[in-house]
Design a protein around this motif. Structure first.
Motif, PDB file in Angstrom:
ATOM      1  N   GLN A   1       0.827  -1.202   0.000  1.00  0.00           N
ATOM      2  CA  GLN A   1       0.000   0.000   0.000  1.00  0.00           C
ATOM      3  C   GLN A   1       0.863   1.254   0.000  1.00  0.00           C
ATOM      4  O   GLN A   1       2.025   1.224   0.407  1.00  0.00           O
ATOM      5  CB  GLN A   1      -0.919   0.016   1.233  1.00  0.00           C
ATOM      6  CG  GLN A   1      -1.893  -1.135   1.293  1.00  0.00           C
ATOM      7  CD  GLN A   1      -2.737  -1.105   2.561  1.00  0.00           C
ATOM      8  OE1 GLN A   1      -2.396  -0.422   3.529  1.00  0.00           O
ATOM      9  NE2 GLN A   1      -3.819  -1.853   2.569  1.00  0.00           N
ATOM     10  N   CYS A   2       0.251   2.338  -0.462  1.00  0.00           N
ATOM     11  CA  CYS A   2       0.932   3.634  -0.432  1.00  0.00           C
ATOM     12  C   CYS A   2       1.173   4.047   1.010  1.00  0.00           C
ATOM     13  O   CYS A   2       0.258   3.993   1.847  1.00  0.00           O
ATOM     14  CB  CYS A   2       0.081   4.685  -1.154  1.00  0.00           C
ATOM     15  SG  CYS A   2       0.702   6.376  -1.014  1.00  0.00           S
ATOM     16  N   TRP A   3       2.396   4.499   1.301  1.00  0.00           N
ATOM     17  CA  TRP A   3       2.744   4.853   2.680  1.00  0.00           C
ATOM     18  C   TRP A   3       1.973   6.084   3.142  1.00  0.00           C
ATOM     19  O   TRP A   3       1.685   6.237   4.330  1.00  0.00           O
ATOM     20  CB  TRP A   3       4.251   5.116   2.758  1.00  0.00           C
ATOM     21  CG  TRP A   3       4.748   5.324   4.155  1.00  0.00           C
ATOM     22  CD1 TRP A   3       4.893   4.381   5.126  1.00  0.00           C
ATOM     23  CD2 TRP A   3       5.171   6.557   4.734  1.00  0.00           C
ATOM     24  NE1 TRP A   3       5.389   4.936   6.276  1.00  0.00           N
ATOM     25  CE2 TRP A   3       5.571   6.286   6.067  1.00  0.00           C
ATOM     26  CE3 TRP A   3       5.266   7.863   4.275  1.00  0.00           C
ATOM     27  CZ2 TRP A   3       6.047   7.272   6.915  1.00  0.00           C
ATOM     28  CZ3 TRP A   3       5.735   8.848   5.125  1.00  0.00           C
ATOM     29  CH2 TRP A   3       6.127   8.548   6.443  1.00  0.00           C
ATOM     30  N   ARG A   4       1.581   6.943   2.196  1.00  0.00           N
ATOM     31  CA  ARG A   4       0.886   8.169   2.561  1.00  0.00           C
ATOM     32  C   ARG A   4      -0.628   7.966   2.707  1.00  0.00           C
ATOM     33  O   ARG A   4      -1.227   8.358   3.711  1.00  0.00           O
ATOM     34  CB  ARG A   4       1.138   9.252   1.502  1.00  0.00           C
ATOM     35  CG  ARG A   4       2.484   9.928   1.609  1.00  0.00           C
ATOM     36  CD  ARG A   4       2.475  11.090   2.610  1.00  0.00           C
ATOM     37  NE  ARG A   4       1.518  12.113   2.260  1.00  0.00           N
ATOM     38  CZ  ARG A   4       1.715  13.055   1.344  1.00  0.00           C
ATOM     39  NH1 ARG A   4       2.845  13.080   0.663  1.00  0.00           N
ATOM     40  NH2 ARG A   4       0.781  13.954   1.095  1.00  0.00           N
ATOM     41  N   CYS A   5      -1.268   7.369   1.699  1.00  0.00           N
ATOM     42  CA  CYS A   5      -2.732   7.329   1.687  1.00  0.00           C
ATOM     43  C   CYS A   5      -3.321   5.942   1.888  1.00  0.00           C
ATOM     44  O   CYS A   5      -4.538   5.805   2.026  1.00  0.00           O
ATOM     45  CB  CYS A   5      -3.271   7.908   0.371  1.00  0.00           C
ATOM     46  SG  CYS A   5      -2.913   6.910  -1.096  1.00  0.00           S
ATOM     47  N   GLY A   6      -2.469   4.906   1.879  1.00  0.00           N
ATOM     48  CA  GLY A   6      -2.975   3.558   2.101  1.00  0.00           C
ATOM     49  C   GLY A   6      -3.640   2.935   0.894  1.00  0.00           C
ATOM     50  O   GLY A   6      -4.239   1.866   1.006  1.00  0.00           O
ATOM     51  N   ALA A   7      -3.543   3.577  -0.274  1.00  0.00           N
ATOM     52  CA  ALA A   7      -4.147   3.004  -1.482  1.00  0.00           C
ATOM     53  C   ALA A   7      -3.430   1.718  -1.868  1.00  0.00           C
ATOM     54  O   ALA A   7      -2.207   1.600  -1.721  1.00  0.00           O
ATOM     55  CB  ALA A   7      -4.075   4.008  -2.634  1.00  0.00           C
ATOM     56  N   THR A   8      -4.187   0.741  -2.339  1.00  0.00           N
ATOM     57  CA  THR A   8      -3.597  -0.523  -2.769  1.00  0.00           C
ATOM     58  C   THR A   8      -2.685  -0.294  -3.968  1.00  0.00           C
ATOM     59  O   THR A   8      -3.065   0.386  -4.929  1.00  0.00           O
ATOM     60  CB  THR A   8      -4.699  -1.528  -3.135  1.00  0.00           C
ATOM     61  OG1 THR A   8      -5.518  -1.764  -1.988  1.00  0.00           O
ATOM     62  CG2 THR A   8      -4.101  -2.846  -3.597  1.00  0.00           C
ATOM     63  N   LEU A   9      -1.487  -0.852  -3.902  1.00  0.00           N
ATOM     64  CA  LEU A   9      -0.528  -0.745  -5.003  1.00  0.00           C
ATOM     65  C   LEU A   9      -0.466  -2.068  -5.749  1.00  0.00           C
ATOM     66  O   LEU A   9      -0.745  -3.123  -5.188  1.00  0.00           O
ATOM     67  CB  LEU A   9       0.862  -0.379  -4.475  1.00  0.00           C
ATOM     68  CG  LEU A   9       0.977   0.935  -3.684  1.00  0.00           C
ATOM     69  CD1 LEU A   9       2.396   1.127  -3.186  1.00  0.00           C
ATOM     70  CD2 LEU A   9       0.558   2.122  -4.542  1.00  0.00           C
ATOM     71  N   ARG A  10      -0.090  -1.987  -7.008  1.00  0.00           N
ATOM     72  CA  ARG A  10       0.105  -3.191  -7.801  1.00  0.00           C
ATOM     73  C   ARG A  10       1.437  -3.079  -8.530  1.00  0.00           C
ATOM     74  O   ARG A  10       1.915  -1.974  -8.798  1.00  0.00           O
ATOM     75  CB  ARG A  10      -1.031  -3.391  -8.808  1.00  0.00           C
ATOM     76  CG  ARG A  10      -2.329  -3.823  -8.159  1.00  0.00           C
ATOM     77  CD  ARG A  10      -3.372  -4.188  -9.223  1.00  0.00           C
ATOM     78  NE  ARG A  10      -4.545  -4.809  -8.630  1.00  0.00           N
ATOM     79  CZ  ARG A  10      -5.613  -4.154  -8.201  1.00  0.00           C
ATOM     80  NH1 ARG A  10      -5.641  -2.835  -8.308  1.00  0.00           N
ATOM     81  NH2 ARG A  10      -6.639  -4.789  -7.681  1.00  0.00           N
ATOM     82  N   LEU A  11       2.006  -4.215  -8.842  1.00  0.00           N
ATOM     83  CA  LEU A  11       3.276  -4.220  -9.566  1.00  0.00           C
ATOM     84  C   LEU A  11       3.097  -3.490 -10.897  1.00  0.00           C
ATOM     85  O   LEU A  11       2.145  -3.739 -11.626  1.00  0.00           O
ATOM     86  CB  LEU A  11       3.738  -5.654  -9.805  1.00  0.00           C
ATOM     87  CG  LEU A  11       3.983  -6.479  -8.540  1.00  0.00           C
ATOM     88  CD1 LEU A  11       4.423  -7.894  -8.903  1.00  0.00           C
ATOM     89  CD2 LEU A  11       5.011  -5.829  -7.639  1.00  0.00           C
ATOM     90  N   GLY A  12       3.994  -2.576 -11.172  1.00  0.00           N
ATOM     91  CA  GLY A  12       3.897  -1.776 -12.383  1.00  0.00           C
ATOM     92  C   GLY A  12       3.158  -0.472 -12.189  1.00  0.00           C
ATOM     93  O   GLY A  12       3.050   0.319 -13.111  1.00  0.00           O
ATOM     94  N   ASP A  13       2.671  -0.236 -10.969  1.00  0.00           N
ATOM     95  CA  ASP A  13       1.942   1.016 -10.723  1.00  0.00           C
ATOM     96  C   ASP A  13       2.262   1.507  -9.316  1.00  0.00           C
ATOM     97  O   ASP A  13       1.385   1.676  -8.488  1.00  0.00           O
ATOM     98  CB  ASP A  13       0.436   0.802 -10.890  1.00  0.00           C
ATOM     99  CG  ASP A  13      -0.325   2.123 -10.900  1.00  0.00           C
ATOM    100  OD1 ASP A  13       0.292   3.157 -11.209  1.00  0.00           O
ATOM    101  OD2 ASP A  13      -1.526   2.112 -10.601  1.00  0.00           O
ATOM    102  N   TYR A  14       3.538   1.708  -9.067  1.00  0.00           N
ATOM    103  CA  TYR A  14       3.964   2.214  -7.765  1.00  0.00           C
ATOM    104  C   TYR A  14       5.224   3.054  -7.953  1.00  0.00           C
ATOM    105  O   TYR A  14       5.841   3.057  -9.015  1.00  0.00           O
ATOM    106  CB  TYR A  14       4.249   1.055  -6.798  1.00  0.00           C
ATOM    107  CG  TYR A  14       5.470   0.229  -7.173  1.00  0.00           C
ATOM    108  CD1 TYR A  14       6.759   0.603  -6.769  1.00  0.00           C
ATOM    109  CD2 TYR A  14       5.348  -0.911  -7.957  1.00  0.00           C
ATOM    110  CE1 TYR A  14       7.876  -0.140  -7.132  1.00  0.00           C
ATOM    111  CE2 TYR A  14       6.454  -1.660  -8.327  1.00  0.00           C
ATOM    112  CZ  TYR A  14       7.713  -1.270  -7.906  1.00  0.00           C
ATOM    113  OH  TYR A  14       8.820  -1.992  -8.271  1.00  0.00           O
ATOM    114  N   ALA A  15       5.581   3.774  -6.916  1.00  0.00           N
ATOM    115  CA  ALA A  15       6.838   4.517  -6.904  1.00  0.00           C
ATOM    116  C   ALA A  15       7.566   4.159  -5.614  1.00  0.00           C
ATOM    117  O   ALA A  15       6.936   4.018  -4.554  1.00  0.00           O
ATOM    118  CB  ALA A  15       6.583   6.016  -6.969  1.00  0.00           C
TER     119      ALA A  15
END
Length: 1078
Positions: free
Chosen positions: A735-749
């Motif tokens: 998940q995003c460390w700031r907002c908790g949004a679910t992350l997926r491989l290929g769509d994260y930083a």
């Protein structure tokens, strides 16, 4: 004896006009009955239609008869004799039931339609595909509803659509009965020779229709009603809660000027939804707004948001209990819906007041669409005592639509046409099994249909499937395959039965021994490599080097491998396999080098990915000297990995460049610095990484253990293990460390400084990458999207940056510069690059002159650019022109009727296009086409995003099922108890089977994520196009220096997005070519 209707003051004239204008179901039926009585007409079918046409021959009626005669004259209907001896019963007066009844009536059948209600009360609005608009116009829709699809409108309320179709059905002789409910079938009595027909069990039982005998039953009774004999299957995604709401539309000037929202989704426009949440606490996945009889909003809300806002009172595991009336605060729901509607329209809709539903309550509804059902087959035949009955499904009981796609009524109409074609074939004496086989062959296509893959010549659509589906194979399913759809005698039905979607772990063969043998054969002949097991044989790292070298000798120098440092060797190979083969690590390099017995399962799982990627025999590989590319299963993951690497490289370069700029700026603190905003943003953008770096709760460093989740620290089993940037974790913890949004491989930083993962919206931004802070929040004013904030380089002019992809110029242009086998780089100005970027985006949106060939379009004048940009995402030129010509033809027939409404309905859209009144007149010849395509492009992007989102959620649910089974198997295998070896081998084979299923799902997920990136870039380019158009439509001499600078900045950002799309296209082409070589 009929009365001539053209005499002055003839009462039939007034009754017919009341019938045309009637706005309630009972009123329509009452007027029609009164009309037939006045004219002395009886009977049904086309005979009644011809009687009406003969009796009502004044000018208003003649215009309607002309349209219906043209429709009825199609060759498929054989002048109304194709089904003259067929008796049909249609259940349900929804849009699909009425539409199929109309087709059956045109075929000459006797059609009786049952509806359990006596009113049409659904205000909800349906999106119409171009062919549905053309189809309804051909039925005379505008004669009944003057505002039907005026201007750029492409939607209609369910209630109005039902009224239009009901009136057409009555005129064509369909017998419509309200307040009658279908309860089942009565088989024919056993008369000699099979005489006597099928009848229906009805409520009330006193209905005279209980004696009606029929040989065709079409069910359009909704998803909860399916006749006996049909089986349902279910697809399940994550919890999905929809909210629909209707507000009163007073058609005021202020309301007209508010632009509609054809659809916006979080998956490609995260910034809007984050702004919505920050300001209101409302958390949505998507939202749509249509203006029709009401202001109609539909959205998908997140459960936690509904709980926090007090809409749902208590969290419950059971969905039915969760959304039960006693667990919903109705007032909070109304407030939630109104707040979302106000925000999404930038608070420009004045005095929102809820419309009322049929219960005289505010028309707001909350529903669950977590599970979507569909019938396994579209038709069946029942035979009893020699009498046959053909049963067909249309509408929601055939396929329950996924509302965000806007496909319900379009696919419903297609299924209605298909059902009518089936009845025509049935009436022609075609053998029943052939009829069923052909119907199932057509049904295979229904769930994949879209405006893009159906025939573009919509004016030629008919009930014949060949006119609608390109290259359809009507014999795809053979008669021998549908024998189970021919039911003889009584049908025993298990009402609780559903298709079993549980995953089976039954496997054939010994996957463990097969994998070991393959590894031994693939590493044979390499010095120092002897694979005998899945533990000690791999600790040195040589075996893994040999395995990669066998298939990709270009990646590994086998002679230079350092056997004294196995950890470093393994790390190099793990990185190489991930970056070049798309094979993700399952163990850390330290674990690979020690390879204790507990890690054996991880190694087997890891090597199984190589096996799936390169499982042709080694002898075959030796014949080909070319390096092998991974097969389809790994290919998508590989190219997604390359795409992620490209994004990360862009981030890093942008940060490096801006840090250098920051140091230079700090070294010269002069007054000119105060004129810009970058300095202030710089400090704010650098603070989060600094504080995060010193965070005491910072996650562990890379590579320590694959068994512990990088985020939560808990045990992570093999089947639930995912990895990125050398970290291992649960999929659910990513998940995003700031907002908790679910992350997926290929769509994260990933930020190497603080060790945290972010969504693209919250990645710590380098300076110069933020949009102006006074940007409006609402959608209709344009939102440049999320990703450019993070990914636009600080110095876009120095753009020699993407090693993985080509430059901005299209490949075809670069090829013109080839000399003696080499390529000559063509250096283009920014404006030339921009013009080139429009080539693969445009449809046919140029004004009056015929469109030029693609390459010549480079010479288009700057004022034509807005039209070119707007074609983004629409159909190809030839196909799009066919659709547009058909719609424009039907438009021109009714242009006079539409004129008044069009002036109002286009205003909101033109506001989006930033055209003032003078420009509106300038572009008057093609503005309607332009705005329609703008809406279609936005809707297409939204539908594609929602289809992707739904499939990703279904994959996530399947992942969870796999993980649960995998954890059980892994615990059994790790148990050191006295389990027999044969049992452990069986468990190992089952685990490998689950791993194979997981790898297949990961590949599909990667394909979807590549499509997500494409959508994000499309959305960014569209938003930037809108802004740039606003500036370019102004006279150059009237622009201020600030406006010129802003225009140049937007142009730079737009070129950067074009470059990113170019990289993506290049990577996709690589993937396609590699799959062709495999």
């Amino acid at each position: 004896m009929s009365v001539p209707a053209d005499e002055p003051g003839n009462p039939a004239h007034a009754i017919f006009e009341r019938f045309l204008r009637a706005g309630e179901c009972r009123e329509v039926l009452g007027c029609f009955g009164e009309l037939c009585q006045q004219l002395g007409l009886q009977g049904s079918g086309l005979q009644l239609y011809h009687g009406l046409k003969a009796a009502l021959n004044y000018w208003s009626a003649k215009a309607l008869w002309s349209k219906l005669d043209k429709k009825a004259g199609h060759k498929d209907y054989d002048q109304g004799t194709a089904c003259a001896s067929t008796k049909c019963l249609v259940v349900g007066a929804g849009p699909c039931g009425l539409r199929v009844a109309i087709e059956l009536a045109l075929l000459g059948a006797r059609v009786v339609l049952l509806e359990k209600r006596d009113s049409f009360s659904r205000n909800n609005v349906l999106h119409l595909w171009p062919f549905t608009i053309h189809d309804l116009r051909a039925l005379g829709a505008k004669k009944f509803y003057g505002r039907f699809c005026t201007g750029t409108l492409d939607h209609i309320s369910i209630r109005q659509l039902q009224l239009i179709l009901l009136k057409v059905a009555l005129l064509l002789g369909v017998e419509v009965h309200i307040n009658v409910q279908f309860k089942g079938l009565v088989p024919p009595t056993g008369k000699v020779g099979g005489q006597g027909g099928w009848r229906a069990v009805l409520q009330p039982g006193s209905s005279p229709l209980s004696r009606y005998e029929f040989d065709v039953l079409i069910s359009a009774g909704g998803g909860k009603f399916v006749p006996e004999g049909f089986k349902r299957k279910e697809t399940r995604g994550k919890l999905a809660i929809g909210i629909t709401t209707n507000f009163i539309n007073r058609h005021s000037r202020a309301e007209v000027e508010v632009a509609e929202i054809s659809g916006v989704a979080r998956i490609y426009n995260q910034k809007f939804f984050q702004n919505l949440y920050n300001k209101t606490g409302i958390d949505l996945e998507n939202i749509v707004y249509y203006k029709d009889d009401t202001h109609y909003f539909v959205m998908t809300a997140k459960k936690q948001s509904l709980l926090k806002k007090g809409v749902i009172l208590q969290d419950k595991a059971d969905i039915e209990s969760l959304l039960s009336p006693e667990n919903v605060n109705r007032d909070a729901l109304l407030s939630y819906a109104k707040e979302a509607a106000n925000f999404s329209t930038n608070y420009r809709l004045p005095e929102l007041e809820f419309a009322l539903n049929h219960r005289d309550l505010p028309d707001v509804d909350m529903f669950d669409f977590t599970c979507m059902t569909r019938s396994e087959n579209a038709a069946l035949v029942r035979e009893h005592n020699g009498a046959r009955l053909l049963l067909g499904l249309v509408g929601d009981c055939l396929v329950e639509p996924f509302w965000p796609l806007g496909t319900g009524v379009a696919r419903g109409f297609l299924a209605a046409f298909d059902a009518a074609w089936m009845v025509r074939r049935w009436a022609a004496g075609t053998p029943p099994l052939e009829v069923l086989a052909e119907r199932e062959s057509i049904y295979q296509h229904l769930s994949q249909t879209s405006p893009d893959n159906t025939n573009k010549n919509i004016s030629q659509y008919s009930i014949d499937p060949a006119t609608r589906y390109p290259n359809i194979n009507l014999q795809a399913i053979k008669a021998s395959q549908v024998r189970d759809l021919y039911l003889v005698g009584m049908v025993e039905v298990d009402h609780k039965r559903k298709s079993d979607n549980r995953l089976s772990t039954a496997v054939s063969g010994d996957a463990y021994e097969e994998l070991l043998s393959w590894c031994q054969a693939s590493t044979a002949g390499y010095h120092g490599v002897a694979v005998t097991d899945f533990t000690t044989s791999w600790t040195s790292g040589l075996a893994l080097c040999a395995l990669i070298h066998r298939f990709r000798p270009d990646l590994v120098d086998i002679d230079s491998v350092d056997t004294q440092d196995p950890i470093q060797t393994h790390q190099m190979m793990l990185d190489m396999a991930e970056q070049e083969l798309g094979i993700q690590p399952v163990l850390s390099s330290a674990e690979m080098a020690t390879m204790a017995e507990p890690d054996r399962l991880g190694l087997i799982t890891y090597l199984s990915q190589f096996y799936e990627a390169f499982k042709t025999s080694p002898e075959v590989e030796e014949v080909s000297k070319k390096p092998l590319s991974p097969r389809g299963t790994r290919g998508a993951i590989l190219f997604l990995s390359k795409l992620q690497k490209s994004w990360n490289l862009t981030h890093k370069r942008a940060q490096d460049g801006t840090q250098k700029d920051a140091e230079a700026k700090r070294s010269r603190r002069d007054a000119e610095l105060d004129t810009g905003l970058d300095g202030d943003i710089l400090d704010g953008a650098r603070e989060p990484p600094q504080t995060a770096t010193t965070d005491p709760g910072q996650p562990p460093a890379r590579g320590e253990s694959s068994d512990a989740c990088y985020f939560c620290g808990r045990r992570v089993y093999i089947l639930e293990r995912a990895s990125a940037e050398g970290r291992f974790f649960h999929r659910g913890c990513f998940q995003c460390w700031r907002c908790g949004a679910t992350l997926r491989l290929g769509d994260y930083a990933f930020n190497e400084e603080d060790g945290h993962f972010y969504c693209s919206l919250h990645y710590p931004n380098p300076p110069g990458m933020d949009l102006p802070q006074d940007e409006p929040l609402a959608l209709s004013d344009g939102d440049a999207g999320a990703m450019e904030e993070q990914e636009l380089p600080a110095q876009p002019g120095g753009d020699a940056r993407e090693e993985e992809g080509p430059g901005a110029e299209p490949q075809g242009v670069a090829e013109e510069g080839e000399e003696s086998g080499g390529r000559r780089k063509i250096v283009l100005t920014p404006l030339e690059k921009l013009k080139l970027s429009t080539l693969n985006l445009t449809g046919e949106a140029e004004p009056e002159p015929p469109p030029k060939p693609a390459r010549l379009r480079l010479q288009a004048a700057p004022e034509a650019l807005p039209a070119l940009w707007q074609g983004q995402g629409t159909w190809e030129k030839e196909e799009g022109m066919a659709v547009e010509e058909a719609l424009e033809e039907s438009d021109s027939e009714e242009e006079e009727e539409e004129k008044e409404e069009e002036e109002g309905t286009d205003l909101g859209i033109m506001a989006d296009l930033c055209l003032d009144l003078g420009e509106e007149e300038k572009y008057s010849t093609w503005k309607r086409t332009l705005t329609r395509r703008a809406r279609e492009a936005q809707m297409k992007r939204f539908c594609k995003a929602q289809a992707i989102q739904r499939r990703l959620e279904e994959i996530e649910v399947t992942f969870r099922e796999l993980e649960q089974q995998g954890i059980k198997l892994e615990k059994l295998l790790r148990d050191e108890g006295g389990t027999p070896a044969d049992q452990k081998t069986q468990w190992m084979n089952q685990l490998l089977y689950l791993v194979q299923k997981k790898n297949s799902l990961m590949s599909e997920e990667s394909d979807l994520m590549i499509a997500v990136q494409e959508l994000k870039l499309e959305e960014q380019q569209w938003q930037l196009d809108q802004k740039l158009r606003c500036y370019m439509n102004r006279e150059e001499s009237l622009k201020t220096p600030e406006e010129r600078a802003a225009e140049q900045e937007i142009l730079v950002q737009l070129l950067d997005v074009v470059n990113k799309r170019n990289v993506l296209i290049h990577i996709q082409e690589e993937k396609r070519l590699s799959e062709l070589r495999a």
